[in-house]
Design a protein around this motif. Sequence first.
Motif, PDB file in Angstrom:
ATOM      1  N   TYR A 133     -62.379   9.103 -29.749  1.00 53.88           N
ATOM      2  CA  TYR A 133     -62.638   7.709 -30.082  1.00 53.88           C
ATOM      3  C   TYR A 133     -64.068   7.260 -29.735  1.00 53.88           C
ATOM      4  N   ILE A 134     -64.867   8.182 -29.230  1.00 56.50           N
ATOM      5  CA  ILE A 134     -66.238   7.837 -28.827  1.00 56.50           C
ATOM      6  C   ILE A 134     -67.209   8.219 -29.934  1.00 56.50           C
ATOM      7  N   ARG A 135     -68.144   7.363 -30.211  1.00 54.76           N
ATOM      8  CA  ARG A 135     -69.106   7.568 -31.301  1.00 54.76           C
ATOM      9  C   ARG A 135     -70.027   8.757 -30.998  1.00 54.76           C
ATOM     10  N   PRO A 136     -70.475   9.458 -32.036  1.00 50.47           N
ATOM     11  CA  PRO A 136     -71.424  10.565 -31.841  1.00 50.47           C
ATOM     12  C   PRO A 136     -72.745  10.053 -31.258  1.00 50.47           C
ATOM     13  N   ASN A 137     -73.424  10.912 -30.521  1.00 52.26           N
ATOM     14  CA  ASN A 137     -74.694  10.527 -29.911  1.00 52.26           C
ATOM     15  C   ASN A 137     -75.712  10.081 -30.957  1.00 52.26           C
ATOM     16  N   GLU A 138     -75.711  10.740 -32.104  1.00 58.03           N
ATOM     17  CA  GLU A 138     -76.684  10.378 -33.142  1.00 58.03           C
ATOM     18  C   GLU A 138     -76.471   8.944 -33.613  1.00 58.03           C
ATOM     19  N   GLU A 139     -75.219   8.566 -33.748  1.00 51.22           N
ATOM     20  CA  GLU A 139     -74.915   7.195 -34.183  1.00 51.22           C
ATOM     21  C   GLU A 139     -75.296   6.189 -33.111  1.00 51.22           C
TER      22      GLU A 139
END
Length: 437
Positions: A128-134
């Motif tokens: 549920y955690i957003r990717p680092n790039e985003e």
Amino acid sequence: MTASGTSLERWGDALVRHCAAKIPHAISATSLVKERPGFGQTVRPAPGSVLASAASTELDYFFHWLRDSALIIDATRLLIRRGIDADSWVRRYHDFVHFSLGLNAIDGRALVAAGGFRERARADHLKYIRPNEELSAVQGDRVPGDVRFNADGTIDYFDWHRPQNDGPALRALTCLRFADDGIGSAAADALIRGDLAYTARNAGAPCYDIWEEDWAQHYNTVIAQYAALRHGARWAEARGEAAFAAELGARRDELADLLERYWDESRGLLRSRLPGGENADEKALDFSLILGVVHAGLESGAHSVADPRVRTTFLWQQAMFRDTYAINAGRSSGIMFGRYKGDTYISGGAWYISTFAAAEYHYRLAVAVPNEREEYIAGGDAILARVRQFVPASGDLSEQFDQTTGEPTSAEDLTWSYAGFISAWAAREAALSQAGA
């Protein structure tokens, strides 16, 4: 006034006072703490933050949404006009402005560089955690489209449907209306400029909708942007900012042309989205369209409450909810409204914000179309008299009420529901005032 009318009057005045007492629990709720054990996260709201819901339930609405907060703060402006604890609401407005400016300084790269947030989360929550790039891309002019934030002023690193572009436009409109009422500051001016600039850059661009479900060019978003740019161009012009006013005016005119494309002549209705998007047929009569008209507040002309195309579309929606919800069966007035046909979120039932907005739509029509004033006031009163049956004796408002039983469902103590009633009741008072003039 009839006995039933007097009863509605007393009930409405009492509910306004109740709503005015409930909203402060969600604004600057610095005494509350939100624990999210699955993410190893603790959130303590900062001054000026506005919680979508301060209730501690299974549904997690403990966030500062740009959309919700703008509409909630706009409703407090109406309380100031009523003289209800005016000084306190003005202070809360200024806190909201400063909190909002602080959000604009968010830089997702700092979160990624500091790390630790993934390590603190349980393994089953990492998805549920957003990717680092985003996350790293959330900086500068990308921040206002990030939809919602933690109430402590930090970035929301949970996966969500982004961007959504109605929030900055609605926040600009709210602050512009406060300025019109003589309540402003240099900080508020800075927030207005930033939100108008974001709205101009993203005017008409596809994004996710008010319900945070579908990607398209949504009428609700576009009309909010149009209203903000129209009001903002006048505001900039009055301040001698001719170049900025011209930029806003050019984008406003582009949106005026875009809004005309939503009219479907063959079906006799305004479509809720272009080019149609996912579930286009089911959501052709999405009530977000009427919410958009009400929130935009255009007093006359195209896409105002008095636009015949809006009125026709409203009648289509009224018929749809009449035929869809058991609580509306056999009724010709006092219809309860939800989101769209086939809605399956929680109970998929009626929403307080939709139903209050339907009443407000009638009251605004009563002002806009004086020769039909009594008819529209009666229509709004029929809706409020009926929804009264589905408001608990406590006056506490959830997000939805069941389409069959009328029982409150979904998020408890939805702050937007309280704001929606305050706005509807203020519109009623305006209509009655004009009728008695």
